[in-house]
Scaffold this motif. Structure first.
Motif, mmCIF file in Angstrom:
data_model
loop_
_atom_site.group_PDB
_atom_site.id
_atom_site.type_symbol
_atom_site.label_atom_id
_atom_site.label_comp_id
_atom_site.label_asym_id
_atom_site.label_seq_id
_atom_site.Cartn_x
_atom_site.Cartn_y
_atom_site.Cartn_z
ATOM 1 N N SER A 133 0.810 -1.232 0.000
ATOM 2 C CA SER A 133 0.000 0.000 0.000
ATOM 3 C C SER A 133 0.837 1.273 0.000
ATOM 4 O O SER A 133 0.379 2.324 0.457
ATOM 5 C CB SER A 133 -0.980 0.017 1.185
ATOM 6 O OG SER A 133 -1.857 -1.086 1.108
ATOM 7 N N ASP A 134 2.040 1.190 -0.511
ATOM 8 C CA ASP A 134 2.894 2.374 -0.651
ATOM 9 C C ASP A 134 2.721 2.875 -2.084
ATOM 10 O O ASP A 134 3.564 2.630 -2.961
ATOM 11 C CB ASP A 134 4.349 2.014 -0.357
ATOM 12 C CG ASP A 134 5.254 3.241 -0.325
ATOM 13 O OD1 ASP A 134 4.791 4.344 -0.685
ATOM 14 O OD2 ASP A 134 6.439 3.083 0.042
ATOM 15 N N TYR A 135 1.651 3.620 -2.311
ATOM 16 C CA TYR A 135 1.301 3.983 -3.680
ATOM 17 C C TYR A 135 2.169 5.103 -4.235
ATOM 18 O O TYR A 135 2.340 5.206 -5.448
ATOM 19 C CB TYR A 135 -0.184 4.338 -3.752
ATOM 20 C CG TYR A 135 -1.045 3.159 -3.372
ATOM 21 C CD1 TYR A 135 -1.079 2.018 -4.173
ATOM 22 C CD2 TYR A 135 -1.780 3.156 -2.189
ATOM 23 C CE1 TYR A 135 -1.832 0.911 -3.815
ATOM 24 C CE2 TYR A 135 -2.547 2.057 -1.822
ATOM 25 C CZ TYR A 135 -2.563 0.940 -2.642
ATOM 26 O OH TYR A 135 -3.304 -0.155 -2.281
ATOM 27 N N VAL A 136 2.740 5.914 -3.376
ATOM 28 C CA VAL A 136 3.693 6.922 -3.859
ATOM 29 C C VAL A 136 4.902 6.223 -4.468
ATOM 30 O O VAL A 136 5.331 6.539 -5.591
ATOM 31 C CB VAL A 136 4.115 7.869 -2.724
ATOM 32 C CG1 VAL A 136 5.251 8.789 -3.201
ATOM 33 C CG2 VAL A 136 2.932 8.702 -2.249
ATOM 34 N N ALA A 137 5.452 5.246 -3.753
ATOM 35 C CA ALA A 137 6.585 4.496 -4.290
ATOM 36 C C ALA A 137 6.194 3.755 -5.566
ATOM 37 O O ALA A 137 6.992 3.670 -6.514
ATOM 38 C CB ALA A 137 7.109 3.515 -3.246
ATOM 39 N N MET A 138 4.980 3.219 -5.585
ATOM 40 C CA MET A 138 4.524 2.525 -6.788
ATOM 41 C C MET A 138 4.568 3.454 -7.996
ATOM 42 O O MET A 138 5.103 3.094 -9.054
ATOM 43 C CB MET A 138 3.097 2.010 -6.589
ATOM 44 C CG MET A 138 2.546 1.277 -7.809
ATOM 45 S SD MET A 138 0.754 0.977 -7.706
ATOM 46 C CE MET A 138 0.108 2.606 -8.172
ATOM 47 N N TYR A 172 4.554 17.283 -8.513
ATOM 48 C CA TYR A 172 4.076 17.945 -7.294
ATOM 49 C C TYR A 172 3.122 17.028 -6.520
ATOM 50 O O TYR A 172 3.194 16.942 -5.283
ATOM 51 C CB TYR A 172 3.373 19.256 -7.653
ATOM 52 C CG TYR A 172 2.807 19.981 -6.453
ATOM 53 C CD1 TYR A 172 3.647 20.676 -5.589
ATOM 54 C CD2 TYR A 172 1.442 19.955 -6.173
ATOM 55 C CE1 TYR A 172 3.135 21.338 -4.475
ATOM 56 C CE2 TYR A 172 0.925 20.606 -5.068
ATOM 57 C CZ TYR A 172 1.779 21.291 -4.218
ATOM 58 O OH TYR A 172 1.275 21.932 -3.109
ATOM 59 N N ALA A 173 2.256 16.335 -7.252
ATOM 60 C CA ALA A 173 1.337 15.415 -6.590
ATOM 61 C C ALA A 173 2.079 14.307 -5.853
ATOM 62 O O ALA A 173 1.708 13.910 -4.743
ATOM 63 C CB ALA A 173 0.372 14.819 -7.612
ATOM 64 N N LEU A 174 3.160 13.790 -6.452
ATOM 65 C CA LEU A 174 3.957 12.766 -5.776
ATOM 66 C C LEU A 174 4.636 13.334 -4.532
ATOM 67 O O LEU A 174 4.691 12.670 -3.488
ATOM 68 C CB LEU A 174 5.006 12.203 -6.732
ATOM 69 C CG LEU A 174 4.494 11.266 -7.830
ATOM 70 C CD1 LEU A 174 5.637 10.895 -8.772
ATOM 71 C CD2 LEU A 174 3.885 10.006 -7.230
ATOM 72 N N LEU A 175 5.154 14.551 -4.645
ATOM 73 C CA LEU A 175 5.839 15.174 -3.505
ATOM 74 C C LEU A 175 4.886 15.464 -2.355
ATOM 75 O O LEU A 175 5.317 15.593 -1.202
ATOM 76 C CB LEU A 175 6.540 16.459 -3.947
ATOM 77 C CG LEU A 175 7.720 16.281 -4.915
ATOM 78 C CD1 LEU A 175 8.235 17.624 -5.403
ATOM 79 C CD2 LEU A 175 8.841 15.485 -4.253
ATOM 80 N N THR A 176 3.598 15.585 -2.656
ATOM 81 C CA THR A 176 2.594 15.830 -1.613
ATOM 82 C C THR A 176 1.856 14.547 -1.236
ATOM 83 O O THR A 176 0.747 14.595 -0.721
ATOM 84 C CB THR A 176 1.585 16.892 -2.079
ATOM 85 O OG1 THR A 176 0.968 16.458 -3.314
ATOM 86 C CG2 THR A 176 2.262 18.231 -2.304
ATOM 87 N N ALA A 177 2.475 13.402 -1.526
ATOM 88 C CA ALA A 177 1.911 12.093 -1.159
ATOM 89 C C ALA A 177 0.530 11.885 -1.767
ATOM 90 O O ALA A 177 -0.393 11.406 -1.118
ATOM 91 C CB ALA A 177 1.874 11.926 0.362
ATOM 92 N N LEU A 178 0.391 12.270 -3.044
ATOM 93 C CA LEU A 178 -0.854 12.094 -3.811
ATOM 94 C C LEU A 178 -2.013 12.896 -3.238
ATOM 95 O O LEU A 178 -3.177 12.537 -3.413
ATOM 96 C CB LEU A 178 -1.220 10.612 -3.904
ATOM 97 C CG LEU A 178 -0.174 9.707 -4.564
ATOM 98 C CD1 LEU A 178 -0.597 8.247 -4.496
ATOM 99 C CD2 LEU A 178 0.067 10.126 -6.013
ATOM 100 N N ASP A 179 -1.698 13.982 -2.561
ATOM 101 C CA ASP A 179 -2.738 14.858 -2.018
ATOM 102 C C ASP A 179 -2.384 16.311 -2.321
ATOM 103 O O ASP A 179 -2.097 17.105 -1.424
ATOM 104 C CB ASP A 179 -2.866 14.647 -0.505
ATOM 105 C CG ASP A 179 -4.096 15.339 0.070
ATOM 106 O OD1 ASP A 179 -5.019 15.680 -0.708
ATOM 107 O OD2 ASP A 179 -4.121 15.545 1.301
#
Length: 234
Positions: A39-44, A201-208
């Motif tokens: 469930s580490d979707y940022v890494a995915m 930017y979305a990745l850097l903000t943890a998809l939020d």
């Protein structure tokens, strides 16, 4: 004879390294799948982005080092399809099936529909038009999953989006290839660069990243999906 043999082997090193470089996309797929499983979707998505980068430049390298001519034994096209299916389709389908973004009763059936229809699409010899648009939704499920993870839509609405795109796979919809379609190329490349910047930017903000960035990403995605409607078919 020996010198020519050694020279021939040396000439094959760089072309084969290009094949290895392309195949590293499969390693990225495995790392992305393992990230999704925990469930580490940022890494995915980071690993899927690395795979996308590899996919974006390996063709240029293959042409530079004449890979097809020097190493005809190995098919670069087949290698690309294998890697692309895992990164564009299989890993995102797994994430959509297990993340809770889709309603539990339909999550697995929709994921199965994604991989089956995408496998058929990848086998379609007419997946592109003569003017280099994709014909039908081009199985870009990595991008779809990214948008859904950022938007966090109500599950049944997200399921409807996925179902619609599955159906669009086999329609005459003309979907932009931003590098190969000459029509509005500069605008297309600017839109692609903007999408990449917003995606980072979305990745850097943890998809939020917030509603503004999320919907800007969607607007650019819709542009890529529909701009071909304004051009004449081949």
């Amino acid at each position: 004879m020996t010198q020519r043999g050694e020279g021939g082997r040396r000439a094959r090193v760089k072309p084969f390294l290009v094949h290895i470089f392309t195949a590293c996309g499969a390693a990225c797929a495995l790392l992305a799948l393992l990230a999704a499983a925990r469930s580490d979707y940022v890494a995915m998505f980071v690993w899927l982005a690395v795979a996308l980068f590899i996919d974006g430049i390996d063709g240029t390298l293959a042409r530079k080092y004449h890979v097809a001519e020097i190493l005809p034994r190995w098919s670069g096209d087949a290698l690309d399809l294998v890697v692309d299916f895992t990164t564009y389709v299989f890993v995102p389908a797994f994430a959509l099936a297990t993340s809770g973004l889709l309603p539990q009763p339909v999550a697995l059936p929709l994921a199965i529909a994604i991989v089956v229809t995408s496998a058929l699409y990848f086998a379609d010899e007419e997946m592109k038009t003569q003017d280099n648009y994709f014909r039908g939704f081009p199985a870009l499920w990595n991008a779809v999953a990214f948008h859904l993870f950022v938007l966090k839509l109500p599950p049944w609405f997200a399921a409807a989006v996925v179902a619609m795109l599955v159906v669009l796979t086999f329609t005459p919809l003309r979907v932009l290839h931003p590098f190969r379609v000459p029509h509005l190329r500069m605008l297309n490349l600017i839109a692609l660069a903007a999408w990449c910047a917003l995606g980072l930017y979305a990745l850097l903000t943890a998809l939020d990243p917030g509603a503004v960035v999320a919907w800007l990403l969607v607007a650019i995605g819709v542009y890529f999906l529909t701009v071909g409607l304004a051009t004449a078919d081949d």
